[in-house]
Design a protein around this motif. Structure first.
Motif, mmCIF file in Angstrom:
data_model
loop_
_atom_site.group_PDB
_atom_site.id
_atom_site.type_symbol
_atom_site.label_atom_id
_atom_site.label_comp_id
_atom_site.label_asym_id
_atom_site.label_seq_id
_atom_site.Cartn_x
_atom_site.Cartn_y
_atom_site.Cartn_z
ATOM 1 N N SER A 19 0.838 -1.199 0.000
ATOM 2 C CA SER A 19 0.000 0.000 0.000
ATOM 3 C C SER A 19 0.874 1.251 0.000
ATOM 4 C CB SER A 19 -0.920 0.015 1.227
ATOM 5 O OG SER A 19 -0.201 0.381 2.394
ATOM 6 N N SER A 20 0.239 2.394 -0.091
ATOM 7 C CA SER A 20 0.973 3.661 -0.105
ATOM 8 C C SER A 20 1.044 4.296 1.277
ATOM 9 C CB SER A 20 0.305 4.635 -1.087
ATOM 10 O OG SER A 20 -1.034 4.877 -0.684
ATOM 11 N N LYS A 21 0.579 3.568 2.301
ATOM 12 C CA LYS A 21 0.568 4.103 3.661
ATOM 13 C C LYS A 21 1.237 3.123 4.619
ATOM 14 C CE LYS A 21 -3.626 6.737 3.018
ATOM 15 N NZ LYS A 21 -4.938 7.077 3.528
ATOM 16 N N PRO A 22 1.787 3.633 5.732
ATOM 17 C CA PRO A 22 2.339 2.729 6.746
ATOM 18 C C PRO A 22 1.227 1.870 7.352
ATOM 19 C CG PRO A 22 2.947 5.016 7.200
ATOM 20 C CD PRO A 22 1.942 5.040 6.098
ATOM 21 N N VAL A 23 1.592 0.688 7.795
ATOM 22 C CA VAL A 23 0.651 -0.234 8.423
ATOM 23 C C VAL A 23 1.368 -0.883 9.606
ATOM 24 C CG1 VAL A 23 1.270 -2.198 6.950
ATOM 25 C CG2 VAL A 23 -1.016 -2.075 7.934
ATOM 26 N N HIS A 24 0.610 -1.315 10.598
ATOM 27 C CA HIS A 24 1.172 -2.090 11.700
ATOM 28 C C HIS A 24 0.777 -3.545 11.496
ATOM 29 C CE1 HIS A 24 1.819 1.811 13.573
ATOM 30 N NE2 HIS A 24 2.653 1.175 14.384
ATOM 31 N N VAL A 25 1.730 -4.442 11.746
ATOM 32 C CA VAL A 25 1.553 -5.873 11.498
ATOM 33 C C VAL A 25 1.862 -6.644 12.779
ATOM 34 C CG1 VAL A 25 2.368 -7.838 10.130
ATOM 35 C CG2 VAL A 25 2.413 -5.540 9.154
ATOM 36 N N PHE A 26 1.123 -7.718 13.010
ATOM 37 C CA PHE A 26 1.552 -8.676 14.014
ATOM 38 C C PHE A 26 1.375 -10.072 13.443
ATOM 39 C CE2 PHE A 26 -2.848 -9.497 15.138
ATOM 40 C CZ PHE A 26 -2.829 -10.777 15.633
ATOM 41 N N VAL A 27 2.219 -10.988 13.908
ATOM 42 C CA VAL A 27 2.110 -12.396 13.549
ATOM 43 C C VAL A 27 2.046 -13.166 14.861
ATOM 44 C CG1 VAL A 27 3.221 -14.348 12.405
ATOM 45 C CG2 VAL A 27 3.359 -12.059 11.384
ATOM 46 N N SER A 28 1.024 -13.993 15.001
ATOM 47 C CA SER A 28 0.880 -14.772 16.231
ATOM 48 C C SER A 28 2.099 -15.671 16.429
ATOM 49 C CB SER A 28 -0.410 -15.600 16.186
ATOM 50 O OG SER A 28 -0.387 -16.499 15.091
ATOM 51 N N LYS A 29 2.234 -16.193 17.629
ATOM 52 C CA LYS A 29 3.413 -17.016 17.940
ATOM 53 C C LYS A 29 3.026 -18.400 18.443
ATOM 54 C CE LYS A 29 4.062 -15.037 22.516
ATOM 55 N NZ LYS A 29 5.040 -14.475 23.433
ATOM 56 N N TYR A 30 1.977 -18.951 17.864
ATOM 57 C CA TYR A 30 1.538 -20.295 18.254
ATOM 58 C C TYR A 30 2.648 -21.322 18.071
ATOM 59 C CZ TYR A 30 -3.152 -18.257 17.948
ATOM 60 O OH TYR A 30 -4.247 -17.472 18.101
ATOM 61 N N THR A 31 3.447 -21.171 17.013
ATOM 62 C CA THR A 31 4.462 -22.176 16.700
ATOM 63 C C THR A 31 5.887 -21.725 17.028
ATOM 64 O OG1 THR A 31 4.682 -21.417 14.415
ATOM 65 C CG2 THR A 31 3.035 -23.120 14.853
ATOM 66 N N ASN A 32 6.039 -20.563 17.662
ATOM 67 C CA ASN A 32 7.365 -20.075 18.032
ATOM 68 C C ASN A 32 7.238 -19.310 19.344
ATOM 69 O OD1 ASN A 32 9.879 -18.951 18.345
ATOM 70 N ND2 ASN A 32 9.993 -18.038 16.309
ATOM 71 N N LYS A 33 7.288 -20.020 20.455
ATOM 72 C CA LYS A 33 7.066 -19.389 21.752
ATOM 73 C C LYS A 33 8.101 -18.318 22.066
ATOM 74 C CE LYS A 33 9.404 -23.034 24.338
ATOM 75 N NZ LYS A 33 10.354 -22.591 25.281
ATOM 76 N N ASP A 34 9.253 -18.377 21.412
ATOM 77 C CA ASP A 34 10.287 -17.369 21.630
ATOM 78 C C ASP A 34 10.121 -16.170 20.702
ATOM 79 O OD1 ASP A 34 11.526 -18.869 23.646
ATOM 80 O OD2 ASP A 34 12.641 -20.037 22.164
ATOM 81 N N GLY A 35 9.179 -16.259 19.771
ATOM 82 C CA GLY A 35 8.930 -15.144 18.856
ATOM 83 C C GLY A 35 8.126 -14.056 19.548
ATOM 84 N N THR A 36 7.866 -12.998 18.832
ATOM 85 C CA THR A 36 7.061 -11.910 19.371
ATOM 86 C C THR A 36 5.769 -11.789 18.580
ATOM 87 O OG1 THR A 36 6.965 -9.561 19.901
ATOM 88 C CG2 THR A 36 8.272 -10.183 17.974
ATOM 89 N N ASP A 37 4.718 -11.405 19.281
ATOM 90 C CA ASP A 37 3.467 -11.127 18.585
ATOM 91 C C ASP A 37 3.059 -9.661 18.795
ATOM 92 O OD1 ASP A 37 2.754 -11.281 21.227
ATOM 93 O OD2 ASP A 37 1.205 -12.795 20.964
ATOM 94 N N ALA A 38 4.062 -8.826 19.033
ATOM 95 C CA ALA A 38 3.830 -7.392 19.186
ATOM 96 C C ALA A 38 3.534 -6.757 17.826
ATOM 97 C CB ALA A 38 5.056 -6.730 19.805
ATOM 98 N N TRP A 39 2.852 -5.625 17.848
ATOM 99 C CA TRP A 39 2.611 -4.870 16.617
ATOM 100 C C TRP A 39 3.923 -4.278 16.137
ATOM 101 C CZ3 TRP A 39 -1.722 -5.290 13.979
ATOM 102 C CH2 TRP A 39 -2.888 -5.675 14.634
ATOM 103 N N TYR A 40 4.151 -4.339 14.840
ATOM 104 C CA TYR A 40 5.399 -3.893 14.226
ATOM 105 C C TYR A 40 5.059 -2.976 13.058
ATOM 106 C CZ TYR A 40 9.805 -4.322 11.621
ATOM 107 O OH TYR A 40 10.963 -4.060 10.946
ATOM 108 N N GLY A 54 4.264 -23.350 11.563
ATOM 109 C CA GLY A 54 2.930 -23.928 11.381
ATOM 110 C C GLY A 54 1.954 -22.846 10.960
ATOM 111 N N TYR A 55 0.715 -22.998 11.342
ATOM 112 C CA TYR A 55 -0.304 -22.000 11.000
ATOM 113 C C TYR A 55 -0.283 -20.848 11.996
ATOM 114 C CZ TYR A 55 -2.280 -24.956 7.423
ATOM 115 O OH TYR A 55 -2.465 -25.691 6.283
ATOM 116 N N GLU A 56 -0.441 -19.635 11.488
ATOM 117 C CA GLU A 56 -0.406 -18.424 12.308
ATOM 118 C C GLU A 56 -1.421 -17.401 11.802
ATOM 119 O OE1 GLU A 56 1.379 -18.123 15.027
ATOM 120 O OE2 GLU A 56 2.834 -19.733 14.778
ATOM 121 N N VAL A 57 -1.753 -16.459 12.663
ATOM 122 C CA VAL A 57 -2.594 -15.329 12.299
ATOM 123 C C VAL A 57 -1.689 -14.148 11.972
ATOM 124 C CG1 VAL A 57 -4.323 -13.681 13.117
ATOM 125 C CG2 VAL A 57 -4.469 -16.087 13.796
ATOM 126 N N VAL A 58 -1.955 -13.482 10.856
ATOM 127 C CA VAL A 58 -1.255 -12.251 10.488
ATOM 128 C C VAL A 58 -2.292 -11.142 10.532
ATOM 129 C CG1 VAL A 58 0.091 -11.045 8.723
ATOM 130 C CG2 VAL A 58 0.334 -13.523 9.004
#
Length: 90
Positions: A19-40, A54-58
């Motif tokens: 897109s032409s605008k900034p966006v915030h993204v998060f990816v769930s961490k169901y399959t990576n407990k050491d990952g982050t699910d913070a907004w980025y 595995g399967y995740e929510v974006v």
């Protein structure tokens, strides 16, 4: 082995802001407990990869928390944000 920006042996989800605008993204961490699910924040034209196996929510949000959308995807896919009503998965 890399396919696009994804290491196929480790697994990951590539997120692209088409897109032409900034966006915030998060990816769930169901399959990576050491990952982050913070907004980025992801700038227009930006792209980043989250390591998952595995399967995740974006999720995406713009401007306010009341405007959000998301998709449920498996790893080794690319999620492209064009707008809240136009998110493609390949």
């Amino acid at each position: 082995m890399l396919v696009g920006d994804i290491d196929m042996e480790m697994g990951g989800i590539l997120v692209v802001n088409a897109s032409s605008k900034p966006v915030h993204v998060f990816v769930s961490k169901y399959t990576n407990k050491d990952g982050t699910d913070a907004w980025y924040p992801l700038a227009p034209g930006g792209r980043d990869t989250w390591i998952r196996s595995g399967y995740e929510v974006v999720g995406f949000k713009v401007d306010t928390d009341s405007e959000q959308a998301g998709v449920y995807v498996k790893t080794n896919t690319e999620v492209t944000f064009h707008g809240l009503a136009n998110i493609t998965v390949s």
